[in-house]
Design a protein around this motif. Structure first.
Motif, PDB file in Angstrom:
ATOM      1  N   VAL A 131       0.858  -1.188   0.000  1.00 27.05           N
ATOM      2  CA  VAL A 131       0.000   0.000   0.000  1.00 27.05           C
ATOM      3  C   VAL A 131       0.892   1.236   0.000  1.00 27.05           C
ATOM      4  O   VAL A 131       1.873   1.300   0.732  1.00 27.05           O
ATOM      5  CB  VAL A 131      -0.920   0.023   1.248  1.00 27.05           C
ATOM      6  N   ASP A 132       0.554   2.201  -0.867  1.00 26.53           N
ATOM      7  CA  ASP A 132       1.343   3.418  -0.945  1.00 26.53           C
ATOM      8  C   ASP A 132       0.406   4.616  -1.127  1.00 26.53           C
ATOM      9  O   ASP A 132      -0.403   4.640  -2.055  1.00 26.53           O
ATOM     10  CB  ASP A 132       2.314   3.297  -2.132  1.00 26.53           C
ATOM     11  N   HIS A 133       0.497   5.589  -0.242  1.00 26.11           N
ATOM     12  CA  HIS A 133      -0.325   6.807  -0.314  1.00 26.11           C
ATOM     13  C   HIS A 133      -1.810   6.493  -0.496  1.00 26.11           C
ATOM     14  O   HIS A 133      -2.460   7.025  -1.406  1.00 26.11           O
ATOM     15  CB  HIS A 133       0.153   7.721  -1.450  1.00 26.11           C
ATOM     16  N   GLY A 134      -2.344   5.635   0.343  1.00 25.89           N
ATOM     17  CA  GLY A 134      -3.779   5.356   0.310  1.00 25.89           C
ATOM     18  C   GLY A 134      -4.246   4.564  -0.887  1.00 25.89           C
ATOM     19  O   GLY A 134      -5.431   4.575  -1.236  1.00 25.89           O
ATOM     20  N   ARG A 135      -3.326   3.859  -1.550  1.00 24.82           N
ATOM     21  CA  ARG A 135      -3.714   2.999  -2.672  1.00 24.82           C
ATOM     22  C   ARG A 135      -2.973   1.672  -2.575  1.00 24.82           C
ATOM     23  O   ARG A 135      -1.808   1.635  -2.172  1.00 24.82           O
ATOM     24  CB  ARG A 135      -3.348   3.633  -4.024  1.00 24.82           C
ATOM     25  N   ILE A 136      -3.669   0.582  -2.978  1.00 30.16           N
ATOM     26  CA  ILE A 136      -2.956  -0.689  -3.103  1.00 30.16           C
ATOM     27  C   ILE A 136      -2.195  -0.648  -4.433  1.00 30.16           C
ATOM     28  O   ILE A 136      -2.784  -0.337  -5.474  1.00 30.16           O
ATOM     29  CB  ILE A 136      -3.924  -1.889  -3.086  1.00 30.16           C
ATOM     30  N   VAL A 137      -0.906  -0.950  -4.357  1.00 26.62           N
ATOM     31  CA  VAL A 137      -0.096  -0.965  -5.578  1.00 26.62           C
ATOM     32  C   VAL A 137       0.040  -2.412  -6.070  1.00 26.62           C
ATOM     33  O   VAL A 137      -0.212  -2.704  -7.235  1.00 26.62           O
ATOM     34  CB  VAL A 137       1.297  -0.364  -5.305  1.00 26.62           C
ATOM     35  N   ASP A 138       0.429  -3.295  -5.139  1.00 27.45           N
ATOM     36  CA  ASP A 138       0.659  -4.693  -5.503  1.00 27.45           C
ATOM     37  C   ASP A 138      -0.177  -5.636  -4.640  1.00 27.45           C
ATOM     38  O   ASP A 138      -0.378  -5.382  -3.450  1.00 27.45           O
ATOM     39  CB  ASP A 138       2.136  -5.077  -5.277  1.00 27.45           C
TER      40      ASP A 138
END
Lengths: 381, 91
Positions: free
Chosen positions: A179-186
């Motif tokens: 999770v990065d900056h309020g978003r799932i990336v992977d």
């Protein structure tokens, strides 16, 4: 295994596979479904298969009515027989309080265009002749309610989704998220990492565990619900018969067996899905009371599954409050099969067109912080 | 002649039906059970499950020991509801 996708759906049940199909049908084929076990191995493949529109809250009635319109043509659309039958739902009122509630339900249902109606015990017996008319005081009936075969619905969705380009990975488990900056990336699985634009949590009773991996707290709790099937008999029961008072439901499948269950008020939240003697005893007592003919009918198999229960018994849809690309399609509280066509359509509209259906707001997880508006009263099993 | 070899007598499933389903990708016993209804009839899988496990082992190249049996579902033999009604005071 793909290493990136527009949409990664967690859970290969009716809602996961159904959403994958709806997305692909509308042109988005860069979709991956990840299932820890085999397709339909969770609640979908363990459920009673009922499809009911007679609910007590406007949201559930609307979701169910839209879903029935989809189920009616789903076998043709998927080119796969889902064994759908519209024998109706007969809901028995055992107490005066129930009669009162049912009058309100029917009035609300009628105002939304559903043709449900109140029946006397004699009228109910015209639909199910074997009922003991001394055991209930009224009933409601809707002739477009019915049931389908949950295995075949999942199978039909998965086959068509694959044909349209969706990739389905069974025996693949989600282990965590980046999770990065309020978003799932992977999405990190035991078979590899998938970069995703949207991640959908359709993990049924395991949804709260999945959400936690992304730092999201869902209020959902898992409850065991037991169910059984009899030997197949010649067709003798048209509708699904249910009673909220007893928490019982039973219907006859196209194959001929009676499938039914009864809820247990003593059940505590857990992931236990073992079968119990207590269940079969309670089921036998109530079903033979309502329909004495069952005394001689043979039980052949009992099993259990998990309800994914929210505090107001209504589903959770839409983005997680703190992770914007993490969509929820869970918390169905025992009726995720029957409203799957509507909730997958709503979720697909959000992903494809950014359309925020009124249901997405009403059923978003933020409602629990704002105080629960309205509890669904018509839960059974 | 393998289309006439009955593997599951309750549901009338032949050897060929089982092989075809395995080839379609139903290559574990739980998936096969749901696809073909094997083991879901009145015999409770006593006849068909050992046979299907052997066919699965042959077709997937696994050892017989590696094939997981399906979850057992009570009762052991079909039993009528009337048997479970018992006394009203119990449970």
């Amino acid at each position: 295994m793909k290493d990136k996708a527009e949409v990664v759906i967690i859970g290969g049940g009716v809602n996961g596979c159904g959403l994958a199909y709806v997305l692909a049908k509308n042109g988005m084929d860069d979709v991956v479904v990840v299932e820890r076990n085999y397709l339909g191995s969770g609640a979908t493949g363990r459920c009673g298969g009922g499809i009911r529109q007679q609910w007590s809250t406007e949201e559930n009635i609307k979701l169910a009515m839209e879903s029935v319109r989809v189920f009616e043509k789903l076998s043709d659309e998927l080119e796969y027989d889902i064994e759908y039958e519209q024998g109706g739902y007969l809901i028995l009122a055992i107490t005066e309080d129930e009669v009162e509630q049912f009058r309100k339900n029917v009035a609300l249902q009628n105002s939304l265009g559903l043709n449900s109606k109140m029946l006397s015990p004699d009228e109910a017996k015209e639909i199910v002749p074997y009922l003991d008319e001394n055991e209930f005081i009224a009933a409601t009936f809707c002739n477009t309610d019915g049931h389908a075969n949950p295995f075949r619905v999942v199978e039909g969705y998965a086959r068509m989704a694959k044909k349209l380009g969706v990739e389905i990975y069974t025996h693949t488990e989600v282990k965590g998220f980046k999770v990065d900056h309020g978003r799932i990336v992977d999405v990190v699985t035991d078979k590899g990492v998938i970069r995703a634009k949207y991640v959908v949590n359709a993990a049924g009773a395991y949804s709260a565990r999945i959400a936690k991996m992304a730092g999201v707290e869902l209020p959902n709790k898992p409850y065991r619900h037991e169910i059984l099937a009899t030997e197949p008999y010649e067709h003798f029961l048209d509708p699904m018969v249910i009673s909220f008072h007893y928490g019982i439901y039973f219907s006859q499948t196209k194959h001929g067996e009676i499938v039914g269950g009864i809820g247990d008020p003593e059940e505590k939240p857990s992931y236990n899905i073992r079968s119990s003697m207590r269940f079969v005893t309670r089921m036998a007592r109530v079903i033979t009371k309502l329909m004495p003919v069952f005394k001689n009918i043979n039980i052949v198999r009992q099993w259990a599954g998990l309800y994914d229960v929210t505090p107001d018994a209504r589903p959770i849809l839409g983005p997680a409050d703190t992770v914007e690309n993490f969509l929820q399609i869970n918390g169905f509280s025992g009726h995720g099969f029957m409203i799957s066509p509507a909730v997958t359509r709503i979720t697909a509209d959000y992903i494809l067109y950014g359309r925020e259906d009124e249901m997405l707001r009403k059923l978003s997880m933020s409602r629990f912080k704002e105080g629960i508006a309205e509890r669904e009263a018509s839960v059974v099993g | 002649m393998k289309d006439t070899i009955i593997i599951c007598r309750c549901e009338d499933i032949t050897y060929d039906d089982v092989v075809k389903a395995i080839e379609e990708g139903y290559d574990d016993i739980e998936s096969l059970k749901r696809r073909l209804r094997i083991g879901m009839g009145p015999c409770q899988g006593r006849t068909c499950i050992p046979l299907v496990m052997r066919i699965l082992a042959q077709k997937t190249g696994k050892n017989r020991e590696e094939i997981e049996p399906p979850t057992h579902r009570p009762p052991l033999t079909p039993a009528p509801f009337g048997l479970f009604v018992g006394d009203e005071d119990e449970g």
